[in-house]
Design a protein around this motif. Structure first.
Motif, mmCIF file in Angstrom:
data_model
loop_
_atom_site.group_PDB
_atom_site.id
_atom_site.type_symbol
_atom_site.label_atom_id
_atom_site.label_comp_id
_atom_site.label_asym_id
_atom_site.label_seq_id
_atom_site.Cartn_x
_atom_site.Cartn_y
_atom_site.Cartn_z
ATOM 1 N N ARG A 76 13.335 -34.513 43.209
ATOM 2 C CA ARG A 76 14.079 -35.414 43.315
ATOM 3 C C ARG A 76 13.910 -37.011 43.591
ATOM 4 N NH1 ARG A 76 13.390 -32.533 48.576
ATOM 5 N NH2 ARG A 76 14.355 -30.853 49.456
ATOM 6 N N HIS A 77 12.613 -37.358 43.319
ATOM 7 C CA HIS A 77 12.267 -38.384 42.890
ATOM 8 C C HIS A 77 12.921 -38.707 41.525
ATOM 9 C CE1 HIS A 77 10.340 -42.964 42.933
ATOM 10 N NE2 HIS A 77 9.463 -42.295 41.644
ATOM 11 N N TRP A 78 12.267 -38.109 40.724
ATOM 12 C CA TRP A 78 12.742 -38.536 39.030
ATOM 13 C C TRP A 78 14.318 -37.183 38.522
ATOM 14 C CZ3 TRP A 78 7.299 -35.515 38.081
ATOM 15 C CH2 TRP A 78 6.721 -36.624 38.827
ATOM 16 N N ARG A 79 14.761 -36.869 40.166
ATOM 17 C CA ARG A 79 16.205 -36.103 39.570
ATOM 18 C C ARG A 79 16.260 -35.671 38.589
ATOM 19 N NH1 ARG A 79 20.299 -42.025 39.722
ATOM 20 N NH2 ARG A 79 19.516 -42.402 41.848
ATOM 21 N N VAL A 80 15.562 -34.531 38.396
ATOM 22 C CA VAL A 80 15.049 -33.038 37.328
ATOM 23 C C VAL A 80 15.423 -31.632 38.707
ATOM 24 C CG1 VAL A 80 14.195 -34.485 36.149
ATOM 25 C CG2 VAL A 80 12.438 -32.850 37.850
ATOM 26 N N PRO A 81 15.593 -30.709 38.138
ATOM 27 C CA PRO A 81 15.686 -29.587 38.896
ATOM 28 C C PRO A 81 14.226 -28.954 39.236
ATOM 29 C CG PRO A 81 16.942 -29.414 37.003
ATOM 30 C CD PRO A 81 15.723 -30.240 36.577
ATOM 31 N N ALA A 82 14.497 -29.312 40.826
ATOM 32 C CA ALA A 82 12.793 -28.602 41.361
ATOM 33 C C ALA A 82 11.818 -27.108 40.902
ATOM 34 C CB ALA A 82 13.158 -27.699 42.911
ATOM 35 N N PRO A 83 12.873 -26.242 40.017
ATOM 36 C CA PRO A 83 12.569 -25.027 39.554
ATOM 37 C C PRO A 83 11.425 -25.007 38.270
ATOM 38 C CG PRO A 83 14.918 -24.209 40.164
ATOM 39 C CD PRO A 83 14.620 -25.804 40.481
ATOM 40 N N SER A 84 12.854 -25.821 37.906
ATOM 41 C CA SER A 84 12.006 -26.335 36.343
ATOM 42 C C SER A 84 10.008 -26.936 36.529
ATOM 43 C CB SER A 84 12.638 -27.323 35.213
ATOM 44 O OG SER A 84 13.576 -26.921 35.269
ATOM 45 N N LEU A 85 10.666 -27.886 37.334
ATOM 46 C CA LEU A 85 9.075 -28.552 38.155
ATOM 47 C C LEU A 85 8.282 -27.336 38.333
ATOM 48 C CD1 LEU A 85 7.988 -31.527 37.701
ATOM 49 C CD2 LEU A 85 8.952 -31.903 39.637
ATOM 50 N N LEU A 86 9.128 -26.482 39.195
ATOM 51 C CA LEU A 86 7.763 -25.732 39.630
ATOM 52 C C LEU A 86 7.347 -24.872 38.757
ATOM 53 C CD1 LEU A 86 9.998 -24.697 43.243
ATOM 54 C CD2 LEU A 86 7.482 -25.554 42.774
ATOM 55 N N VAL A 87 7.578 -23.972 38.034
ATOM 56 C CA VAL A 87 7.228 -23.258 36.655
ATOM 57 C C VAL A 87 6.042 -24.227 35.718
ATOM 58 C CG1 VAL A 87 8.146 -22.751 34.246
ATOM 59 C CG2 VAL A 87 9.072 -21.847 36.783
ATOM 60 N N GLN A 110 17.025 -25.292 29.200
ATOM 61 C CA GLN A 110 17.399 -25.496 29.613
ATOM 62 C C GLN A 110 18.270 -26.781 31.305
ATOM 63 O OE1 GLN A 110 18.419 -21.622 27.535
ATOM 64 N NE2 GLN A 110 19.923 -21.953 28.776
ATOM 65 N N GLY A 111 16.870 -26.019 32.221
ATOM 66 C CA GLY A 111 17.123 -26.334 32.990
ATOM 67 C C GLY A 111 16.831 -27.725 33.312
ATOM 68 N N LEU A 112 16.271 -28.735 32.280
ATOM 69 C CA LEU A 112 15.651 -30.317 32.442
ATOM 70 C C LEU A 112 17.386 -30.490 31.655
ATOM 71 C CD1 LEU A 112 12.045 -30.427 31.631
ATOM 72 C CD2 LEU A 112 13.006 -30.704 34.028
ATOM 73 N N THR A 113 17.411 -29.648 30.553
ATOM 74 C CA THR A 113 18.506 -30.818 30.418
ATOM 75 C C THR A 113 20.021 -30.180 30.487
ATOM 76 O OG1 THR A 113 18.496 -28.721 28.665
ATOM 77 C CG2 THR A 113 16.927 -31.326 27.841
ATOM 78 N N LEU A 114 20.216 -29.449 31.847
ATOM 79 C CA LEU A 114 21.128 -28.850 32.057
ATOM 80 C C LEU A 114 22.634 -29.733 32.190
ATOM 81 C CD1 LEU A 114 23.376 -26.482 32.212
ATOM 82 C CD2 LEU A 114 22.417 -25.762 33.877
ATOM 83 N N SER A 115 22.176 -31.080 33.162
ATOM 84 C CA SER A 115 22.423 -32.200 33.656
ATOM 85 C C SER A 115 23.084 -32.883 32.521
ATOM 86 C CB SER A 115 22.083 -32.404 34.635
ATOM 87 O OG SER A 115 22.496 -33.623 35.492
ATOM 88 N N THR A 116 22.023 -33.356 31.425
ATOM 89 C CA THR A 116 23.046 -34.012 30.775
ATOM 90 C C THR A 116 23.687 -33.344 29.935
ATOM 91 O OG1 THR A 116 20.037 -34.937 30.572
ATOM 92 C CG2 THR A 116 21.749 -35.048 28.190
#
Length: 499
Positions: free
Chosen positions: A6-17, A373-379
């Motif tokens: 949430r702080h870095w505004r990235v998807p949690a699934p990507s960070l968890l992996v 894909q998860g980290l770049t999907l928003s972009t």
């Protein structure tokens, strides 16, 4: 990890992996071995059910043709393309190469829903991606079973009629059982008003649909999805505000915990699977990258002709829509569970050649899709121009809120002069609604001792609920706006106290 995400505004699934991979690489950390049946039985049902309940049935009716094409044609095309690529690039036996293709052919509903929850996509695009991931399970499962049958039989042929019959049993049988479970649960919940019992029923429903379907040798995943879609459409008629708020809170916790566990498992599994590879498999990272590129290329080619059905405006084919739909189609825990279920030996008792490489490639492709894909999907979504602007969403919600307040005010005016309701109570609610329409406040506070006010306010909220669903059925608001305003109305009704 969720806090950092949430702080870095990235998807949690990507960070968890990534966190799972990092933990697994720490010296001394024991290897993780999760039985695939544990993932399938314990983790998947509630996550699939929650995803299916979020699906907009109204938008699904609009895009059912492209969803059907993707759930069948794209799965077959992806499996064939990955199979041929794996034979050429990895040296896998043809049978095991097509096992890999069948495993990776379908997108994963858990991953797609988890990543798509953060995006402001148009309703049709969101439903297309989510519905495809929910309904392509039966196709990929049939392909996987056929490919495994060939692999363990050391090259025996497969019968096309038998495969078609198995698909009908898996998909059709799962759909019938899911609809039957939904009908039974609907009858039970109509006669239940206790929040605790309602919560227990809601938690048990996906497991019941899955277990009954699997026991009947049909698709448990399909049964859970069908039950979730049907019950999600009628949930507002089965429960009151108190129960809906409690169910929302409980399922939010359950989904958060299970998604955290399942994406961590993906990361924790990869290092151990790589260690089990033979010495001559050092090219696996490049091979996994090539397989991922093949999946993306096939997905773009197959998705492009379908963009006319989901484009917000009329016109020709849209590379932007195809790009977003392609990049949102991630793989996740379901392919991992399928790969882990590959038998260790063939029918003749020999070790199944290529199994460790298939497991490593499957997990590596899953990690690639979830991380890259998860980290770049928003972009990708933002640059495509398809994302709904916050101003658009806020304006739609404000207009809908005005429509609800106006409907409530009209109802109040009809009650003016009736002796059944005190004039002071009518005037109090009228002033509150007028203040909301003027954006000057929320009106007077609710006092728990004012019984006539509470009764009339509940009546007004019922009128607003009716107006809300009319706006939704007439396609004047999105499903996201409907859910948000429904939640607000439920909170208002719950704040009145009593039942």
């Amino acid at each position: 990890m969720a806090t950092f995400a949430r702080h870095w505004r990235v998807p949690a699934p990507s960070l968890l992996v990534l966190a799972g991979i990092g933990v697994a690489l720490i010296p001394g950390v024991p290897a993780l071995h999760v039985p695939p049946q544990t993932i399938a039985l314990v983790v998947l049902p509630p996550l699939l059910y929650a995803s299916a309940e979020e699906l907009s049935l109204r938008d699904l009716r609009v895009v059912w043709r492209p969803v059907t094409i993707l759930a069948f044609g794209l799965v077959f095309a992806s499996a064939a393309a990955v199979g041929f690529a794996a034979v050429a690039l990895t040296g896998l036996p043809p049978a095991m190469a097509f096992v890999l293709g069948a495993i990776l052919a379908s997108t994963d509903p858990v991953a797609v829903t988890a990543l798509g929850r953060r995006l402001a996509l148009p309703g049709r695009v969101q439903v297309l991606v989510q519905a495809e991931s929910l309904f392509n399970d039966a196709t990929s499962l049939v392909l996987f079973k056929v490919a495994i049958g060939i692999a363990v039989a050391t090259g025996a042929g497969a019968s096309l009629p038998a495969a078609g019959a198995e698909f009908l049993i898996l998909g059709g049988g799962g759909s019938v059982i899911g609809a039957g479970v939904a009908g039974l649960v609907w009858l039970i919940r109509r006669r239940t008003s206790e929040p605790v019992l309602e919560t227990v029923i809601a938690l048990v429903t996906p497991y019941a649909a899955y277990v009954v379907a699997e026991s009947a040798h049909t698709s448990g995943v399909t049964a859970v999805v069908v039950a979730g879609v049907l019950l999600g459409r009628s949930s507002h008629r089965l429960t009151d505000a108190h129960i809906r708020l409690q169910l929302h809170a409980v399922y939010a916790v359950v989904v958060f915990l299970l998604e955290s566990i399942v994406f961590s498992i993906v990361g924790l599994e990869l290092p151990e699977l790589v260690r089990n590879l033979s010495g001559g498999s050092g090219w696996w990272p490049l091979q996994a990258l090539a397989v991922a590129v093949v999946l993306i290329a096939v997905r773009v080619i197959c998705t492009l002709p379908l963009t006319r059905a989901v484009k917000p405006s009329k016109g020709g084919l849209s590379w932007r829509v195809a790009g977003v739909v392609t990049w949102a189609g991630t793989r996740g825990v379901m392919p991992l569970a399928a790969a882990l279920s590959i038998p260790l030996v063939a029918n003749n008792g020999t070790a199944l050649a290529g199994r460790p490489l298939v497991l490593a490639l499957t997990t590596a492709v899953i990690v690639f899709t979830l991380v890259v894909q998860g980290l770049t999907l928003s972009t990708v979504v933002n640059r495509s121009g398809l994302a709904l602007e916050p101003e658009h969403t806020a304006r739609e919600e404000a207009d809908a809120q005005d429509a609800l307040n106006q409907a409530a005010l009209d109802h109040i005016e009809q009650l003016t002069g009736m002796e059944a309701v005190p004039e002071t109570t009518i005037d109090r609610i009228r002033r509150a609604l007028t203040a909301r329409l003027d954006r000057s406040g929320d009106g007077p506070d609710i006092t728990p001792v004012d019984l006539p006010y509470r009764q009339l306010r509940r009546e007004v909220i019922a009128v607003q609920n009716t107006e809300l669903h009319r706006l939704y059925d007439e396609h004047r608001i999105s499903d996201t706006t409907r859910r948000r305003l429904q939640h607000d109305l439920d909170r208002e009704e719950a704040a009145l106290g009593g039942r």
